[in-house]
Scaffold this active site. Sequence first.
Site, PDB file in Angstrom:
ATOM      1  CE  LYS A 103      -4.383   1.052   0.121  1.00  0.00           C
ATOM      2  NZ  LYS A 103      -5.547   0.291  -0.346  1.00  0.00           N
TER       3      LYS A 103
ATOM      4  CG  ASP B 102      -7.273   3.462  -0.972  1.00  0.00           C
ATOM      5  OD1 ASP B 102      -7.722   2.312  -0.878  1.00  0.00           O
ATOM      6  OD2 ASP B 102      -7.394   4.297  -0.047  1.00  0.00           O
TER       7      ASP B 102
HETATM    8  P1  NDP Z   1     -12.795   8.069  -3.240  1.00  0.00           P
HETATM    9  O1  NDP Z   1     -11.699   9.060  -3.063  1.00  0.00           O
HETATM   10  O2  NDP Z   1     -13.341   7.840  -4.593  1.00  0.00           O
HETATM   11  O3  NDP Z   1     -14.027   8.418  -2.285  1.00  0.00           O
HETATM   12  C1  NDP Z   1     -13.869   8.504  -0.920  1.00  0.00           C
HETATM   13  C2  NDP Z   1     -15.184   8.899  -0.297  1.00  0.00           C
HETATM   14  O4  NDP Z   1     -15.083   8.786   1.109  1.00  0.00           O
HETATM   15  C3  NDP Z   1     -15.547  10.341  -0.586  1.00  0.00           C
HETATM   16  O5  NDP Z   1     -16.938  10.476  -0.576  1.00  0.00           O
HETATM   17  C4  NDP Z   1     -14.912  11.061   0.596  1.00  0.00           C
HETATM   18  O6  NDP Z   1     -15.483  12.317   0.882  1.00  0.00           O
HETATM   19  C5  NDP Z   1     -15.173  10.084   1.721  1.00  0.00           C
HETATM   20  N1  NDP Z   1     -14.109  10.221   2.724  1.00  0.00           N
HETATM   21  C6  NDP Z   1     -12.781  10.037   2.526  1.00  0.00           C
HETATM   22  N2  NDP Z   1     -12.094  10.292   3.658  1.00  0.00           N
HETATM   23  C7  NDP Z   1     -12.998  10.631   4.562  1.00  0.00           C
HETATM   24  C8  NDP Z   1     -12.901  11.001   5.918  1.00  0.00           C
HETATM   25  N3  NDP Z   1     -11.702  11.073   6.560  1.00  0.00           N
HETATM   26  N4  NDP Z   1     -14.071  11.273   6.556  1.00  0.00           N
HETATM   27  C9  NDP Z   1     -15.258  11.196   5.912  1.00  0.00           C
HETATM   28  N5  NDP Z   1     -15.400  10.845   4.639  1.00  0.00           N
HETATM   29  C10 NDP Z   1     -14.292  10.579   3.972  1.00  0.00           C
HETATM   30  O7  NDP Z   1     -12.233   6.713  -2.618  1.00  0.00           O
HETATM   31  P2  NDP Z   1     -12.752   5.213  -2.817  1.00  0.00           P
HETATM   32  O8  NDP Z   1     -14.208   5.207  -3.049  1.00  0.00           O
HETATM   33  O9  NDP Z   1     -11.844   4.571  -3.791  1.00  0.00           O
HETATM   34  O10 NDP Z   1     -12.403   4.582  -1.401  1.00  0.00           O
HETATM   35  C11 NDP Z   1     -13.352   4.525  -0.337  1.00  0.00           C
HETATM   36  C12 NDP Z   1     -12.949   3.446   0.651  1.00  0.00           C
HETATM   37  O11 NDP Z   1     -12.915   2.179  -0.034  1.00  0.00           O
HETATM   38  C13 NDP Z   1     -11.551   3.594   1.266  1.00  0.00           C
HETATM   39  O12 NDP Z   1     -11.568   3.077   2.573  1.00  0.00           O
HETATM   40  C14 NDP Z   1     -10.680   2.703   0.388  1.00  0.00           C
HETATM   41  O13 NDP Z   1      -9.515   2.272   1.081  1.00  0.00           O
HETATM   42  C15 NDP Z   1     -11.651   1.561   0.141  1.00  0.00           C
HETATM   43  N6  NDP Z   1     -11.371   0.719  -1.012  1.00  0.00           N
HETATM   44  C16 NDP Z   1     -11.231   1.249  -2.269  1.00  0.00           C
HETATM   45  C17 NDP Z   1     -11.013   0.421  -3.349  1.00  0.00           C
HETATM   46  C18 NDP Z   1     -10.941   0.933  -4.740  1.00  0.00           C
HETATM   47  O14 NDP Z   1     -10.858   0.119  -5.660  1.00  0.00           O
HETATM   48  N7  NDP Z   1     -11.006   2.245  -4.983  1.00  0.00           N
HETATM   49  C19 NDP Z   1     -10.871  -1.040  -3.174  1.00  0.00           C
HETATM   50  C20 NDP Z   1     -11.114  -1.495  -1.821  1.00  0.00           C
HETATM   51  C21 NDP Z   1     -11.329  -0.623  -0.806  1.00  0.00           C
HETATM   52  P3  NDP Z   1     -14.719  13.666   0.408  1.00  0.00           P
HETATM   53  O15 NDP Z   1     -14.825  13.691  -1.073  1.00  0.00           O
HETATM   54  O16 NDP Z   1     -15.438  14.762   1.090  1.00  0.00           O
HETATM   55  O17 NDP Z   1     -13.301  13.520   0.886  1.00  0.00           O
HETATM   56  O1  2IT Z   2      -7.967  -1.364  -0.841  1.00  0.00           O
HETATM   57  C1  2IT Z   2      -7.891  -1.880  -1.969  1.00  0.00           C
HETATM   58  O2  2IT Z   2      -8.044  -3.087  -2.161  1.00  0.00           O
HETATM   59  C2  2IT Z   2      -7.629  -0.987  -3.117  1.00  0.00           C
HETATM   60  N1  2IT Z   2      -7.540   0.219  -2.937  1.00  0.00           N
HETATM   61  C3  2IT Z   2      -7.477  -1.554  -4.496  1.00  0.00           C
HETATM   62  C4  2IT Z   2      -6.088  -2.087  -4.695  1.00  0.00           C
HETATM   63  C5  2IT Z   2      -5.763  -2.540  -6.088  1.00  0.00           C
HETATM   64  O3  2IT Z   2      -4.583  -2.875  -6.279  1.00  0.00           O
HETATM   65  O4  2IT Z   2      -6.616  -2.555  -6.962  1.00  0.00           O
END
Ligand code: NDP
Ligand code: 2IT
Length: 445
Positions: A126, A166
Amino acid sequence: MSDYAQRVLDGLKARNAHEPEFIQAATEILTTLKPVIDKHPEYEKAGLLERYVEPERIIMFRVPWIDDNGQVQVNRGYRVQFNSAIGPYKGGLRLHPSVNLSIIKFLGLEQILKNSLTGLPIGGGKGGSDFDPKGKSDNEVQRFCQSFMTELYRHIGKDIDVPAGDIGVGAREIGFLYGQYKRITGSYEGVLTGKGLTWGGSLTRKEATGFGLCYLTQAMLQANGKDVAGKTVVISGSGNVAIYAAQKITEMGGKVVAMSDSNGYIHDPDGVKLDVIKQLKEVERKRIREYVKAVPTASYTEGCSGIWTIPCQIALPCATQNEINEESAKALIAGGVEAVGEGANMPSTLEATAAFQKAGVLFAPAKAANAGGVAVSALEMSQNSMRLSWNFEEVDAKLKDIMIGIFHKVDEAAKEYATPGDYVAGANIAGFLKVADAMMAQGAV
Ligand code: NDP
Ligand code: 2IT
């Protein structure tokens, strides 16, 4: 907890006392591994757990870049290459002002087991930076990404370490990072996943985490005689994971009534209009409060934790770590929640998880529930190696199979080693066994 696991946890706490998120993730994992550790006394002599909780390598670096006013800014970059026992390091990059070593290490530790659960050959890693993309121009984001990659490129490669997105890293950032990698190395290779569809990306990667979350949540519900159809759903966040979870859960017959961002949440009892959310978030990069301008019958509330007071049967936390504490968990339970599927990484505190399990709520932990993103990333790597592309339906079908397969592995491990229905223990155990087997076979490395 076994004596051995307890000793390793005590040592980890003493050595990393200033890393609360890392300690939290390690505590949950080591606590639930007891039955496996008891069954395998050879692990202790091999120092397996000590090696498992210590990253193979941590890279920290300066990221200087020039803002639109000509001022030099400096951020801190990270890549934690945690475990390569079953494949090249694989995991996302997070750009958020809160990023620090504790957060990257907790995410890396979780990623090892998540990647193992997918059944695909990917190790755990990561990275990220405390850079805040919010309010930055496209040119500033580009200059940051180029500077970040100017250091990172020497540590990664298609068979070494393959980063992805992420929080704060989507198609725009992956494009800038990929362009700079290619420019420095001269190599057109699948060194990042989440790429654009015209330059090596995989169909369904954008949707994969959200869709996968719904496939696994549905499998968990059905195994317990329930179904998504007809359920009221609350989803936190409005980013990549939240948006595609909302889309799929709606297709499955669920009704999403609330979504959020870091400023607050919207409540739309008629069902959230996802086209409005997509326009605001994916196109205009605006705040979710603007939703009520387009949908005046909905309401907006400042502050994000209140979203968990809205009654629902399914809760999908898709924003960030520790967004559900014990109080929020109790509010969800009081509101009639039947299932929680963790789209974000570690969104529930240890106390919240315990409250859900005690109340008999079906609880799908992140490393199982959100594994669809990295699974399709691994499928993107396969397509890059073969130099061909599968169509949307093919990748979606593989994703669905993988998620249903993960649920069964987790369910069976819970039954065999822990308590039936304890998917937290099941996910940790099923993920760990494969990694442990590989580490034992490869010697003390
Ligand atoms: P994005 O940046 O696309 O979206 C994040 C969302 O979460 C936004 O709505 C953001 O609001 C909100 N957010 C982020 N930080 C905070 C915080 N500290 N407090 C409140 N709200 C918050 O990210 P993802 O959708 O990609 O990721 C969301 C979650 O999913 C994370 O935990 C990530 O690790 C996990 N994840 C992502 C994967 C992926 O493929 N993208 C895979 C597996 C897990 P704002 O815009 O206001 O910051
Ligand atoms: O938390 C996660 O699994 C991710 N942000 C996606 C990682 C990846 O390599 O696609």
